[in-house]
Write a protein that holds these residues in place. Sequence first.
Motif, PDB file in Angstrom:
ATOM      1  N   ASP A  22      39.286  53.007  38.574  1.00 24.29           N
ATOM      2  CA  ASP A  22      40.366  52.106  38.179  1.00 24.29           C
ATOM      3  C   ASP A  22      40.767  51.262  39.382  1.00 24.29           C
ATOM      4  O   ASP A  22      40.442  51.588  40.526  1.00 24.29           O
ATOM      5  N   VAL A  25      45.991  45.848  39.599  1.00 24.52           N
ATOM      6  CA  VAL A  25      46.012  44.393  39.724  1.00 24.52           C
ATOM      7  C   VAL A  25      47.469  43.949  39.824  1.00 24.52           C
ATOM      8  O   VAL A  25      48.288  44.292  38.969  1.00 24.52           O
ATOM      9  N   ALA A  32      45.111  36.755  40.104  1.00 26.66           N
ATOM     10  CA  ALA A  32      45.608  36.947  38.745  1.00 26.66           C
ATOM     11  C   ALA A  32      46.257  35.681  38.199  1.00 26.66           C
ATOM     12  O   ALA A  32      46.109  35.359  37.016  1.00 26.66           O
ATOM     13  N   LEU A  42      45.176  42.264  30.270  1.00 27.19           N
ATOM     14  CA  LEU A  42      45.321  43.288  31.315  1.00 27.19           C
ATOM     15  C   LEU A  42      46.547  44.148  31.050  1.00 27.19           C
ATOM     16  O   LEU A  42      46.501  45.364  31.177  1.00 27.19           O
ATOM     17  N   ARG A  58      38.086  49.363  36.389  1.00 26.31           N
ATOM     18  CA  ARG A  58      37.385  48.368  37.222  1.00 26.31           C
ATOM     19  C   ARG A  58      36.688  47.363  36.314  1.00 26.31           C
ATOM     20  O   ARG A  58      36.679  46.160  36.574  1.00 26.31           O
ATOM     21  N   ALA A  61      39.115  44.765  35.020  1.00 25.04           N
ATOM     22  CA  ALA A  61      39.450  43.811  36.078  1.00 25.04           C
ATOM     23  C   ALA A  61      38.304  42.830  36.293  1.00 25.04           C
ATOM     24  O   ALA A  61      38.533  41.629  36.451  1.00 25.04           O
ATOM     25  N   ASP A  62      37.074  43.339  36.260  1.00 23.76           N
ATOM     26  CA  ASP A  62      35.904  42.465  36.424  1.00 23.76           C
ATOM     27  C   ASP A  62      35.823  41.434  35.303  1.00 23.76           C
ATOM     28  O   ASP A  62      35.561  40.254  35.543  1.00 23.76           O
ATOM     29  N   LEU A  65      38.986  38.951  35.853  1.00 23.50           N
ATOM     30  CA  LEU A  65      39.079  38.167  37.076  1.00 23.50           C
ATOM     31  C   LEU A  65      37.733  37.662  37.585  1.00 23.50           C
ATOM     32  O   LEU A  65      37.689  36.901  38.553  1.00 23.50           O
ATOM     33  N   ALA A  69      37.551  39.872  41.359  1.00 22.51           N
ATOM     34  CA  ALA A  69      38.005  41.265  41.262  1.00 22.51           C
ATOM     35  C   ALA A  69      37.457  42.132  42.390  1.00 22.51           C
ATOM     36  O   ALA A  69      38.094  43.105  42.788  1.00 22.51           O
ATOM     37  N   VAL A  75      44.074  42.986  44.229  1.00 23.76           N
ATOM     38  CA  VAL A  75      43.308  43.971  43.455  1.00 23.76           C
ATOM     39  C   VAL A  75      43.110  45.162  44.392  1.00 23.76           C
ATOM     40  O   VAL A  75      42.457  45.049  45.426  1.00 23.76           O
TER      41      VAL A  75
END
Length: 163
Positions: A22, A25, A32, A42, A58, A61-62, A65, A69, A75
Motif C-alpha cells: 500500500d 497519497v 495528486a 482514490l 500501490r 496509486a499507479d 497517478l 506514483a 506518495v
Amino acid sequence: MSPDGAYYWAGGRRIPLEPAGDVVVDLESDAAVKAASTTPSLRAEGKALSTSMVMVSRAAADRALGEAAASAAGVHPVYRAEDGTLIAVLPEVRVEGDARSLEQIRQSLGAAHVTERTDERLVLAPDSGRGEDALALANRIAETGTADVAQARFIRVLARPEP
C-alpha cells in the motif's frame, strides 16, 4: 531484515519493516492535484487517514497517478511492522538532543531542511517530500549516535477492535 532493507530505530534496537503493498497519497500534493480527476476514486477505494491523506493499494496509486506514483512527493510508503500493524512513513523527521548535537546535525543536512527548531528538538523535512527519504534520513542520523532520538513521522494504522 525486509527484502527492501527498510527499518527504523526504537529503544536502541533496529526494527525491520516489510513492504505492505500500500501507499499513502497526500491528495494535496502536486502529483495528486495534477491528477485531480482521480481523487474521488482514490477516496472511494482507500482508507482515509486524515482529511488529505488516503491509504490505497500501490496498484490503485499507479492507476490514478501514472508514472508519478513511483517517485512523486506526496506518495509515501506503507510497511508492516513486526506486530502486524501498518506503518505509513511521512516526510518528516523529529530529532532530539542537546543544542550542540542539533547544530551539528543541522549543519550536515544535505537534501533536507529544518521546519521547526527548539533548544532540544529539530523537525526536518526531506527536500524530495517523500516518506522513504525521511526514513533514510532518520536512520542515518540515528546511526551516527549524534542525537538522542531521530525518527521519521509515522502514522500507525491499527485494526479496529471488535465490539
